[in-house]
Write a protein that holds these residues in place. Structure first.
Motif, PDB file in Angstrom:
ATOM      1  N   ILE A 135      25.376  64.119  28.512  1.00 49.45           N
ATOM      2  CA  ILE A 135      25.313  65.457  27.446  1.00 49.45           C
ATOM      3  C   ILE A 135      25.692  66.644  28.313  1.00 49.45           C
ATOM      4  O   ILE A 135      26.231  67.623  27.791  1.00 49.45           O
ATOM      5  N   VAL A 139      29.250  67.630  25.919  1.00 51.92           N
ATOM      6  CA  VAL A 139      28.461  67.258  24.715  1.00 51.92           C
ATOM      7  C   VAL A 139      29.427  66.573  23.568  1.00 51.92           C
ATOM      8  O   VAL A 139      28.847  65.649  22.861  1.00 51.92           O
ATOM      9  N   VAL A 184      22.605  63.410  20.547  1.00 52.12           N
ATOM     10  CA  VAL A 184      22.462  64.588  21.520  1.00 52.12           C
ATOM     11  C   VAL A 184      21.154  65.464  21.111  1.00 52.12           C
ATOM     12  O   VAL A 184      20.328  65.894  22.042  1.00 52.12           O
TER      13      VAL A 184
END
Length: 345
Positions: A198, A202, A212
């Motif tokens: 992440i 992302v 996420v």
């Protein structure tokens, strides 16, 4: 034999914490040369005692930053949960365990609010957590009326003044336990590896199916919980819910974590490195005090160290030697890694 030694040395050099360890050794040597008492047992114990509180938060801050966000409200959360726990014990007549649990629940709630506003409402982490810092600092004054909350039950001060391990007590034990757990999670579990994905990219994380928002929300909640634990431990050491608890911690935590090699941009660093970075900051502060310099120089030193650490982080991110992959190749690589992690699990 020489080849084996060279291989071991190369592995040591590649450790992400190697740089901050060297900085710690050099810093200790410099201050020891100025003042022979710097490496004494008394100074060492005071440094560890001071660093435990802040670096407990540093564990969660490192996880947040590796995942691409950060929390500036940790000092205010620590202070608010400490005085609320103290109020629960003194004026609301809650039992000590229940009051401690109530403070941690409050920290989790504040972390959840931060996480929701960042991940769902779309507020930048800087704006949301800075606003929460001001709000919690104001609530500390409202709850206490500007006065310390005391007297606390005797068992609280007993916990805070315990010294059964190297003249250190429950603060040290809790710090070590949380550090080991946090570092293990980030190094050895799928959850920790997904946090690195992440923070690294992302969009790629979303494409390969990582939730996420959930990961970042949980990280904020953990940060609120550990801030509460830290604040309550200081409350035990002081024997009161003092309004000064947590003041300025956000700067020390961020500075120490970055100094320890955790990138402000996410995806790089370790929990162990973040803790060592906080320890380095504390060594510098203690070294300045033992050298007879004014405490005002502590903030100057921390500010300079933070600027240099961020500069190095930007330089490292821009020029680190890695092969530039196309987005499709990166997605395939992350999917492959996730498949291996899942199979291992």
């Amino acid at each position: 034999m020489n080849i084996e030694r060279a291989s071991i040395f190369a592995k040591i050099l590649k450790l992400p914490e190697f740089g901050v360890v060297v900085a710690l050794i050099v810093t200790a040597a410099i201050f020891q040369s100025f003042n022979s008492v710097f490496l004494s047992r008394a100074v060492f114990e005071s440094i560890i005692q001071a660093v435990t509180f802040v670096s407990i938060i540093g564990i969660a801050q490192a996880i947040l930053m590796i995942g691409g966000v950060f929390d500036l409200s940790v000092g205010g959360v620590a202070g608010l949960t400490a005085v609320v726990s103290a109020k629960m014990m003194t004026q609301w007549h809650w039992s000590v365990p229940l009051a401690f649990l109530g403070g941690i629940v409050l920290g989790c709630l504040i972390g959840a609010i931060n996480g929701f506003m960042v991940t769902r409402a779309g507020l930048p982490a800087f704006v949301q957590t800075l606003g929460m810092l001001f709000a919690t600092q104001g609530l500390v004054q409202v709850v206490t009326g500007g006065n310390p909350v005391y007297p606390l039950p005797s068992v609280v001060t007993t916990i805070g003044n315990s010294n059964f391990i190297f003249h250190l007590g429950w603060n040290f034990v809790i710090w070590v336990a949380l550090a080991l757990v946090g570092d293990f999670i980030m190094r050895k579990t799928t959850w920790g590896r997904n946090i690195y994905v992440i923070g690294g990219n992302v969009e790629v994380a979303r494409i390969v199916g990582i939730n996420v928002r959930r990961y970042q929300l949980v990280s904020f909640i953990v940060c609120g919980a550990l801030a509460a634990v830290s604040g309550e431990l200081v409350m035990c050491s002081l024997g009161a819910g003092d309004t000064s608890i947590g003041t300025g911690w956000e700067l020390i935590v961020i500075a120490g974590t970055v100094v320890g090699g955790v990138s402000l941009f996410g995806g790089l660093g370790t929990v162990a490195g973040g803790i060592l970075g906080v320890l380095l900051i504390q060594c510098v502060q203690s070294g300045l005090v033992t050298s007879g310099l004014s405490p005002n120089y502590q903030l100057i030193a921390v500010g300079i160290i933070l600027i240099l650490a961020v500069w190095f982080d930007v330089y490292r991110r821009k020029y680190r030697i890695t092969a530039k992959a196309t987005p499709s190749m990166e997605v395939m690589r992350v999917k492959s890694r996730r498949g291996r992690w899942t199979n291992k699990s």
